[in-house]
Design an enzyme around this catalytic site. Sequence first.
Site, PDB file in Angstrom:
ATOM      1  N   TYR A 125       0.773  -1.249   0.000  1.00 45.18           N
ATOM      2  CA  TYR A 125       0.000   0.000   0.000  1.00 45.18           C
ATOM      3  C   TYR A 125       0.804   1.298   0.000  1.00 45.18           C
ATOM      4  O   TYR A 125       0.233   2.361  -0.212  1.00 45.18           O
ATOM      5  CB  TYR A 125      -0.985  -0.012   1.179  1.00 45.18           C
ATOM      6  CG  TYR A 125      -2.001  -1.126   1.025  1.00 45.18           C
ATOM      7  CD1 TYR A 125      -2.983  -1.054   0.045  1.00 45.18           C
ATOM      8  CD2 TYR A 125      -1.947  -2.272   1.804  1.00 45.18           C
ATOM      9  CE1 TYR A 125      -3.892  -2.085  -0.138  1.00 45.18           C
ATOM     10  CE2 TYR A 125      -2.855  -3.315   1.632  1.00 45.18           C
ATOM     11  CZ  TYR A 125      -3.815  -3.204   0.660  1.00 45.18           C
ATOM     12  OH  TYR A 125      -4.709  -4.222   0.458  1.00 45.18           O
ATOM     13  N   PHE A 405     -10.089  -4.676  10.993  1.00 42.83           N
ATOM     14  CA  PHE A 405     -11.239  -4.736  10.086  1.00 42.83           C
ATOM     15  C   PHE A 405     -10.808  -5.096   8.686  1.00 42.83           C
ATOM     16  O   PHE A 405      -9.615  -5.122   8.393  1.00 42.83           O
ATOM     17  CB  PHE A 405     -12.010  -3.404  10.085  1.00 42.83           C
ATOM     18  CG  PHE A 405     -11.176  -2.211   9.695  1.00 42.83           C
ATOM     19  CD1 PHE A 405     -11.027  -1.840   8.363  1.00 42.83           C
ATOM     20  CD2 PHE A 405     -10.533  -1.435  10.657  1.00 42.83           C
ATOM     21  CE1 PHE A 405     -10.263  -0.741   7.997  1.00 42.83           C
ATOM     22  CE2 PHE A 405      -9.754  -0.329  10.297  1.00 42.83           C
ATOM     23  CZ  PHE A 405      -9.627   0.009   8.973  1.00 42.83           C
TER      24      PHE A 405
HETATM   25  C1  LIG Z   1      -2.755  -7.476  -3.170  1.00 44.42           C
HETATM   26  C2  LIG Z   1      -3.560  -7.604  -4.444  1.00 44.42           C
HETATM   27  C3  LIG Z   1      -4.932  -7.008  -4.231  1.00 44.42           C
HETATM   28  C4  LIG Z   1      -2.806  -6.862  -5.553  1.00 44.42           C
HETATM   29  O1  LIG Z   1      -3.577  -6.950  -6.736  1.00 44.42           O
HETATM   30  P1  LIG Z   1      -2.937  -6.778  -8.188  1.00 44.42           P
HETATM   31  O2  LIG Z   1      -4.064  -6.552  -9.122  1.00 44.42           O
HETATM   32  O3  LIG Z   1      -2.025  -7.901  -8.461  1.00 44.42           O
HETATM   33  O4  LIG Z   1      -2.077  -5.469  -8.031  1.00 44.42           O
HETATM   34  P2  LIG Z   1      -1.469  -4.598  -9.231  1.00 44.42           P
HETATM   35  O5  LIG Z   1      -1.321  -5.472 -10.435  1.00 44.42           O
HETATM   36  O6  LIG Z   1      -2.285  -3.364  -9.392  1.00 44.42           O
HETATM   37  O7  LIG Z   1      -0.068  -4.266  -8.623  1.00 44.42           O
HETATM   38  C5  LIG Z   1       0.437  -2.983  -8.528  1.00 44.42           C
HETATM   39  C6  LIG Z   1       1.852  -3.055  -8.038  1.00 44.42           C
HETATM   40  O8  LIG Z   1       1.877  -3.592  -6.718  1.00 44.42           O
HETATM   41  C7  LIG Z   1       2.722  -4.719  -6.682  1.00 44.42           C
HETATM   42  N1  LIG Z   1       2.097  -5.683  -5.810  1.00 44.42           N
HETATM   43  C8  LIG Z   1       0.824  -6.057  -5.839  1.00 44.42           C
HETATM   44  N2  LIG Z   1       0.588  -6.956  -4.869  1.00 44.42           N
HETATM   45  C9  LIG Z   1       1.724  -7.126  -4.215  1.00 44.42           C
HETATM   46  C10 LIG Z   1       2.113  -7.939  -3.134  1.00 44.42           C
HETATM   47  N3  LIG Z   1       1.234  -8.748  -2.545  1.00 44.42           N
HETATM   48  N4  LIG Z   1       3.377  -7.866  -2.713  1.00 44.42           N
HETATM   49  C11 LIG Z   1       4.269  -7.051  -3.326  1.00 44.42           C
HETATM   50  N5  LIG Z   1       3.949  -6.264  -4.373  1.00 44.42           N
HETATM   51  C12 LIG Z   1       2.702  -6.305  -4.808  1.00 44.42           C
HETATM   52  C13 LIG Z   1       2.781  -5.210  -8.105  1.00 44.42           C
HETATM   53  O9  LIG Z   1       3.946  -5.985  -8.346  1.00 44.42           O
HETATM   54  C14 LIG Z   1       2.747  -3.939  -8.866  1.00 44.42           C
HETATM   55  O10 LIG Z   1       4.030  -3.348  -8.836  1.00 44.42           O
HETATM   56  P3  LIG Z   1       4.584  -2.504 -10.041  1.00 44.42           P
HETATM   57  O11 LIG Z   1       3.607  -1.372 -10.238  1.00 44.42           O
HETATM   58  O12 LIG Z   1       5.909  -2.055  -9.573  1.00 44.42           O
HETATM   59  O13 LIG Z   1       4.610  -3.450 -11.188  1.00 44.42           O
HETATM   60  C15 LIG Z   1      -3.696  -9.084  -4.858  1.00 44.42           C
HETATM   61  O14 LIG Z   1      -2.420  -9.650  -4.954  1.00 44.42           O
HETATM   62  C16 LIG Z   1      -4.500  -9.903  -3.910  1.00 44.42           C
HETATM   63  O15 LIG Z   1      -5.704 -10.002  -4.035  1.00 44.42           O
HETATM   64  N6  LIG Z   1      -3.833 -10.539  -2.915  1.00 44.42           N
HETATM   65  C17 LIG Z   1      -4.468 -11.407  -1.988  1.00 44.42           C
HETATM   66  C18 LIG Z   1      -5.464 -10.712  -1.101  1.00 44.42           C
HETATM   67  C19 LIG Z   1      -4.853  -9.634  -0.270  1.00 44.42           C
HETATM   68  O16 LIG Z   1      -3.783  -9.784   0.290  1.00 44.42           O
HETATM   69  N7  LIG Z   1      -5.557  -8.505  -0.221  1.00 44.42           N
HETATM   70  C20 LIG Z   1      -5.162  -7.377   0.550  1.00 44.42           C
HETATM   71  C21 LIG Z   1      -5.929  -7.417   1.820  1.00 44.42           C
HETATM   72  S1  LIG Z   1      -5.398  -6.114   2.884  1.00 44.42           S
END
Ligand SMILES: CC(C)(COP(=O)(O)OP(=O)(O)OC[C@H]1O[C@@H](n2cnc3c(N)ncnc32)[C@H](O)[C@@H]1OP(=O)(O)O)[C@@H](O)C(=O)NCCC(=O)NCCS
Length: 405
Positions: A125, A405
């Site tokens: 984030y 939350f």
């Molecule tokens: C976290 C999550 C929502 C990211 O979704 P996503 O669609 O893959 O994210 P994006 O493609 O928009 O990624 C944007 C950037 O963040 C990075 N990123 C995304 N998720 C990441 C993670 N878990 N760890 C490290 N980097 C991450 C990407 O590599 C990308 O980096 P870049 O811009 O340098 O290439 C997804 O991995 C997910 O659903 N994870 C499991 C559920 C979860 O953990 N949700 C959060 C709850 S608080």
Amino acid sequence: MTTEIRVLNGEDELIGAANLFRTAMIGFPPLSNLAPGQITTLLEPGRTIGAFVDGRLVGTADAVTSGLTLPGGAVVGHAAVTHIGVLPSFTRKGIATQLMQHQLRDIAARGEVVATLRASEATIYGRYGYGVASSSQTVEVQTARAALRADVGTGGPVRLIDTAEAWDLLPRIYDENRSSRPGTIDRPEVWWQGLRLRTESTPGASYVAVHGKPGSESGFARYRPIDTQRWFVSDQRTIVVEDFFAPTMETYIGLLRFLLGLDLIDRVTFWMLPVDDPLPWLLVDRRAVRVTAVHDETWLRIVDVQKALSARRYEGDGTVTIAVKDQLLPNNSATFGINGVGAEPAERRAELNVDIEGLAAVLLGGATWHSLAAGGLVRTDDQTALSVADRLFAVPNAPYAGFFF
Ligand SMILES: CC(C)(COP(=O)(O)OP(=O)(O)OC[C@H]1O[C@@H](n2cnc3c(N)ncnc32)[C@H](O)[C@@H]1OP(=O)(O)O)[C@@H](O)C(=O)NCCC(=O)NCCS
């Protein structure tokens, strides 16, 4: 690939989003046994958004309207962001980024000053401008060694209540005794409903103790036993306190005496306490208490810098000028002069240059400007300005929300 982002409506879409989030989290089971219409009691209307690819829902994000306490006691408009998930087969294609940007613009349009979330991973984030603004600690107490010092007060009366009664009483106790500690957040009704659903669908015993006379309660503890397989003969009987709401010292001591005095219990584990919790100072043997973890708690995004900086209080009589940079919400990029009286836009050259993520980390007083500078989150060659800023932003109580939350 074109992605459409829009607000989700109706039971089918909302249940679809809830289960998508749970699939993304991997370790959470799908929702089951929801009564007709129940999903709409768990989510705030208009705040659940979905990302569609070729008409298929592949990502979601959600928020709840709340308030957050800043240093000095002002409560500002706050979006509590949650349920962010992208289907594993659609990750790393920018979908979460589009959801987060869409949501930030919506939060700004609603006039909310800050957003906060709890992060499943610490690397997600920061790129959206969220910084760690408060931490919490997990603390374990060995009850046999946990005698309180002679001068510790008695606290007020504590009674167990029926868990069914809790869902009416606890929201009232929380609202009527809101803590003034920075980082405190409102707990909206949809969260109580979610908590109730989770508690009632978790097997095993769970208890609620409230502090204060009936009608004028001032705090509560929700707790349950863990590892109960050999409970009858175990010498390690443990309760976890999942929710400890004790905004005054009298309430804290009353609930503490009750929990530490429970028959049978060898260990009390507090899931979340503020990092400046006084417990070791209350004990004859301070080593009865062990901190077993410290977690980042509040990830905070400043959505309106000017309102956030001018609503909080500052300490001391120094003055510092800071330049803030916000790539996603460019209206926030501005320079501010800050002194003991408040914060105002300024035209002069800044001594400290900070991105919005770094400013979030110091807003509630949970981090120092010196630490940020060491990590390169603040750019300056002026050590005096860092010290002045640290004095201005200092808080008497560590920021803390006490709720997941
Ligand atoms: C976290 C999550 C929502 C990211 O979704 P996503 O669609 O893959 O994210 P994006 O493609 O928009 O990624 C944007 C950037 O963040 C990075 N990123 C995304 N998720 C990441 C993670 N878990 N760890 C490290 N980097 C991450 C990407 O590599 C990308 O980096 P870049 O811009 O340098 O290439 C997804 O991995 C997910 O659903 N994870 C499991 C559920 C979860 O953990 N949700 C959060 C709850 S608080």
